[in-house]
Design a protein around this motif. Structure first.
Motif, PDB file in Angstrom:
ATOM      1  N   LEU A 233       0.847  -1.134  -0.129  1.00 65.01           N
ATOM      2  CA  LEU A 233       0.000  -0.129   0.046  1.00 65.01           C
ATOM      3  C   LEU A 233       0.966   1.184  -0.022  1.00 65.01           C
ATOM      4  O   LEU A 233       0.410   2.380  -0.701  1.00 65.01           O
ATOM      5  N   MET A 234       1.952   1.299   0.846  1.00 68.05           N
ATOM      6  CA  MET A 234       2.837   2.293   0.765  1.00 68.05           C
ATOM      7  C   MET A 234       3.455   2.826  -0.546  1.00 68.05           C
ATOM      8  O   MET A 234       3.596   3.728  -0.998  1.00 68.05           O
ATOM      9  N   GLY A 235       3.685   1.579  -1.327  1.00 72.26           N
ATOM     10  CA  GLY A 235       4.186   1.910  -2.788  1.00 72.26           C
ATOM     11  C   GLY A 235       3.175   2.456  -3.708  1.00 72.26           C
ATOM     12  O   GLY A 235       3.574   2.838  -4.598  1.00 72.26           O
ATOM     13  N   GLN A 236       1.930   2.382  -3.491  1.00 70.12           N
ATOM     14  CA  GLN A 236       1.000   2.738  -4.040  1.00 70.12           C
ATOM     15  C   GLN A 236       0.558   4.277  -3.581  1.00 70.12           C
ATOM     16  O   GLN A 236      -0.207   4.851  -4.336  1.00 70.12           O
ATOM     17  N   PHE A 237       0.747   4.682  -2.541  1.00 64.28           N
ATOM     18  CA  PHE A 237       0.482   5.786  -1.733  1.00 64.28           C
ATOM     19  C   PHE A 237       1.057   6.916  -2.540  1.00 64.28           C
ATOM     20  O   PHE A 237       2.254   7.337  -2.623  1.00 64.28           O
ATOM     21  N   ASP A 238       0.239   8.159  -2.767  1.00 66.04           N
ATOM     22  CA  ASP A 238       0.856   9.280  -3.360  1.00 66.04           C
ATOM     23  C   ASP A 238       1.032  10.306  -2.050  1.00 66.04           C
ATOM     24  O   ASP A 238       0.020  10.752  -1.704  1.00 66.04           O
ATOM     25  N   GLN A 239       2.229  10.696  -1.737  1.00 64.15           N
ATOM     26  CA  GLN A 239       2.343  11.344  -0.515  1.00 64.15           C
ATOM     27  C   GLN A 239       1.825  12.953  -0.734  1.00 64.15           C
ATOM     28  O   GLN A 239       1.308  13.555   0.299  1.00 64.15           O
ATOM     29  N   ASP A 240       2.083  13.426  -1.959  1.00 58.15           N
ATOM     30  CA  ASP A 240       1.472  14.767  -2.288  1.00 58.15           C
ATOM     31  C   ASP A 240       0.047  14.940  -1.795  1.00 58.15           C
ATOM     32  O   ASP A 240      -0.474  15.698  -1.468  1.00 58.15           O
ATOM     33  N   THR A 241      -0.782  13.933  -2.500  1.00 57.60           N
ATOM     34  CA  THR A 241      -1.958  13.865  -2.420  1.00 57.60           C
ATOM     35  C   THR A 241      -2.476  13.811  -1.029  1.00 57.60           C
ATOM     36  O   THR A 241      -3.481  14.300  -0.365  1.00 57.60           O
ATOM     37  N   GLY A 242      -1.898  12.783  -0.307  1.00 54.65           N
ATOM     38  CA  GLY A 242      -1.755  12.562   1.184  1.00 54.65           C
ATOM     39  C   GLY A 242      -1.780  14.021   1.945  1.00 54.65           C
ATOM     40  O   GLY A 242      -2.657  14.259   2.853  1.00 54.65           O
ATOM     41  N   ILE A 243      -0.678  14.822   1.627  1.00 58.00           N
ATOM     42  CA  ILE A 243      -0.648  16.204   2.291  1.00 58.00           C
ATOM     43  C   ILE A 243      -1.833  17.098   2.067  1.00 58.00           C
ATOM     44  O   ILE A 243      -2.358  17.576   3.147  1.00 58.00           O
ATOM     45  N   ARG A 244      -2.579  16.916   0.912  1.00 58.64           N
ATOM     46  CA  ARG A 244      -3.564  17.640   0.660  1.00 58.64           C
ATOM     47  C   ARG A 244      -4.723  17.060   1.438  1.00 58.64           C
ATOM     48  O   ARG A 244      -5.618  17.967   2.084  1.00 58.64           O
ATOM     49  N   ASP A 245      -4.993  15.828   1.725  1.00 57.31           N
ATOM     50  CA  ASP A 245      -5.843  15.231   2.457  1.00 57.31           C
ATOM     51  C   ASP A 245      -5.897  15.542   3.948  1.00 57.31           C
ATOM     52  O   ASP A 245      -6.652  15.791   4.767  1.00 57.31           O
ATOM     53  N   ILE A 246      -4.266  15.657   4.280  1.00 57.94           N
ATOM     54  CA  ILE A 246      -4.208  16.284   5.765  1.00 57.94           C
ATOM     55  C   ILE A 246      -4.507  17.780   5.920  1.00 57.94           C
ATOM     56  O   ILE A 246      -5.125  17.860   6.853  1.00 57.94           O
ATOM     57  N   GLN A 247      -4.362  18.613   4.778  1.00 59.90           N
ATOM     58  CA  GLN A 247      -4.816  19.832   4.844  1.00 59.90           C
ATOM     59  C   GLN A 247      -6.176  19.996   5.075  1.00 59.90           C
ATOM     60  O   GLN A 247      -6.935  20.803   6.019  1.00 59.90           O
ATOM     61  N   ALA A 248      -7.024  19.162   4.332  1.00 58.94           N
ATOM     62  CA  ALA A 248      -8.472  19.059   4.475  1.00 58.94           C
ATOM     63  C   ALA A 248      -8.832  18.767   5.827  1.00 58.94           C
ATOM     64  O   ALA A 248      -9.889  19.333   6.297  1.00 58.94           O
ATOM     65  N   THR A 249      -8.096  17.918   6.579  1.00 58.81           N
ATOM     66  CA  THR A 249      -8.505  17.494   7.777  1.00 58.81           C
ATOM     67  C   THR A 249      -8.099  18.485   8.791  1.00 58.81           C
ATOM     68  O   THR A 249      -8.924  18.812   9.818  1.00 58.81           O
ATOM     69  N   ILE A 250      -7.032  19.103   8.616  1.00 59.92           N
ATOM     70  CA  ILE A 250      -6.878  20.240   9.530  1.00 59.92           C
ATOM     71  C   ILE A 250      -8.027  21.319   9.376  1.00 59.92           C
ATOM     72  O   ILE A 250      -8.373  21.803  10.380  1.00 59.92           O
ATOM     73  N   GLN A 251      -8.328  21.324   8.309  1.00 62.31           N
ATOM     74  CA  GLN A 251      -9.425  22.630   7.895  1.00 62.31           C
ATOM     75  C   GLN A 251     -10.760  22.070   8.689  1.00 62.31           C
ATOM     76  O   GLN A 251     -11.586  22.912   9.400  1.00 62.31           O
ATOM     77  N   THR A 252     -11.048  20.725   8.746  1.00 65.04           N
ATOM     78  CA  THR A 252     -12.297  20.309   9.122  1.00 65.04           C
ATOM     79  C   THR A 252     -12.010  20.284  10.795  1.00 65.04           C
ATOM     80  O   THR A 252     -13.051  20.898  11.394  1.00 65.04           O
ATOM     81  N   ALA A 253     -10.933  19.950  11.222  1.00 68.77           N
ATOM     82  CA  ALA A 253     -10.743  20.040  12.828  1.00 68.77           C
ATOM     83  C   ALA A 253     -10.732  21.635  13.253  1.00 68.77           C
ATOM     84  O   ALA A 253     -11.382  21.723  14.268  1.00 68.77           O
ATOM     85  N   ARG A 254     -10.263  22.662  12.719  1.00 72.15           N
ATOM     86  CA  ARG A 254     -10.062  23.909  12.888  1.00 72.15           C
ATOM     87  C   ARG A 254     -11.716  24.356  13.193  1.00 72.15           C
ATOM     88  O   ARG A 254     -11.988  25.217  13.780  1.00 72.15           O
ATOM     89  N   GLU A 255     -12.507  24.007  12.090  1.00 73.91           N
ATOM     90  CA  GLU A 255     -13.805  24.358  12.024  1.00 73.91           C
ATOM     91  C   GLU A 255     -14.439  23.815  13.231  1.00 73.91           C
ATOM     92  O   GLU A 255     -15.489  24.403  13.782  1.00 73.91           O
ATOM     93  N   LYS A 256     -14.461  22.572  13.458  1.00 79.06           N
ATOM     94  CA  LYS A 256     -15.080  21.793  14.770  1.00 79.06           C
ATOM     95  C   LYS A 256     -14.774  22.598  16.010  1.00 79.06           C
ATOM     96  O   LYS A 256     -15.651  22.435  16.920  1.00 79.06           O
ATOM     97  N   ILE A 257     -13.558  23.172  16.151  1.00 77.38           N
ATOM     98  CA  ILE A 257     -13.207  24.098  17.483  1.00 77.38           C
ATOM     99  C   ILE A 257     -13.283  25.427  17.393  1.00 77.38           C
ATOM    100  O   ILE A 257     -13.053  26.070  18.103  1.00 77.38           O
TER     101      ILE A 257
END
Length: 233
Positions: free
Chosen positions: A87-111
């Motif tokens: 799975l690690m070999g198939q994972f796109d880390q640049d896209t993963g960072i964008r998904d982390i940014q989306a999660t950061i935004q969601t977390a910030r909205e919730k608090i």
């Protein structure tokens, strides 16, 4: 309260799942917990639960959702370890960072717009460092991140505090790589590194054979103090 929530990615109308642990009282800050290559498994969920007990909203996004959503693997089971590496070999880390940014935004909205940190392990440790350089996160912690020595050109983009835990006997990060990390980051005003003599990769896992209890507790105490200082919770 714990359970699954959905996060909208930055690049489309789909949604991906994330494990969420809420504290008993209103959280003053949030922490995004970034998975190892084993998915949002019991160990990562336990990390979230512990952070919630400490007063944070903790959210662990399923970063493999584009490949195998909902995957949960045990590193102590040989065939599951092999699945994780694939799975690690198939994972796109640049896209993963964008998904982390989306999660950061969601977390910030919730608090209600408060501060958000990230903490990551293994793959997540690398992504935590990348998040410090590429997202608007307020503080970042990485445990035994792999390949950080190849990301040092990004250090100039780091403007918020970063803490890295470096086991000296990490079989994925050799001594030469560790030396490059120290040479590149020791003088960075926003970065703190702690070495752990005799410890190997995965020493701070919640469960399983990789855990080294004394070192894990020390690292977690340092992480708790770091987040208290920089997230104000």
């Amino acid at each position: 309260m714990t359970g699954m929530i959905t996060v909208k990615p930055l690049d489309g109308d789909a949604h991906f799942d994330a494990y969420s642990a809420e504290p008993a009282q209103t959280p003053r800050a949030a922490i995004v917990v970034i998975q190892e290559i084993f998915g949002v498994n019991a160990g990562i969920r336990s990390k979230c639960d512990a952070l919630a007990k400490a007063g944070y909203l903790a959210i662990a996004p399923d970063l493999f959702w584009r490949i195998r959503p909902g995957i949960q693997l045990d590193p102590d089971v040989a065939d599951q370890m092999q699945q994780a590496l694939e799975l690690m070999g198939q994972f796109d880390q640049d896209t993963g960072i964008r998904d982390i940014q989306a999660t950061i935004q969601t977390a910030r909205e919730k608090i209600g717009g408060g501060k958000v940190g990230v903490v990551g392990y293994c793959l997540g440790g690398r992504l935590a460092f990348m998040s410090a350089a590429r997202t608007d996160v307020d503080a970042s912690v990485g445990y035994y991140g792999v390949g950080i020595d190849n990301l040092l050109t990004e250090k100039h983009a780091i403007s918020h505090p970063v803490l890295l835990h470096v086991p000296e006997e990490d079989h994925f990060v050799d001594k030469d790589a560790q030396a490059r990390i120290h040479a590149g980051l020791d003088d960075h005003p926003k970065v703190t590194l702690y070495n752990y003599p005799g410890e190997d990769h995965g020493f701070a896992t919640e469960f399983g054979s990789r855990r080294s209890d004394a070192a894990a507790k020390l690292a977690d105490e340092r992480t708790a103090a770091f987040f208290t200082e920089h997230l104000g919770c």
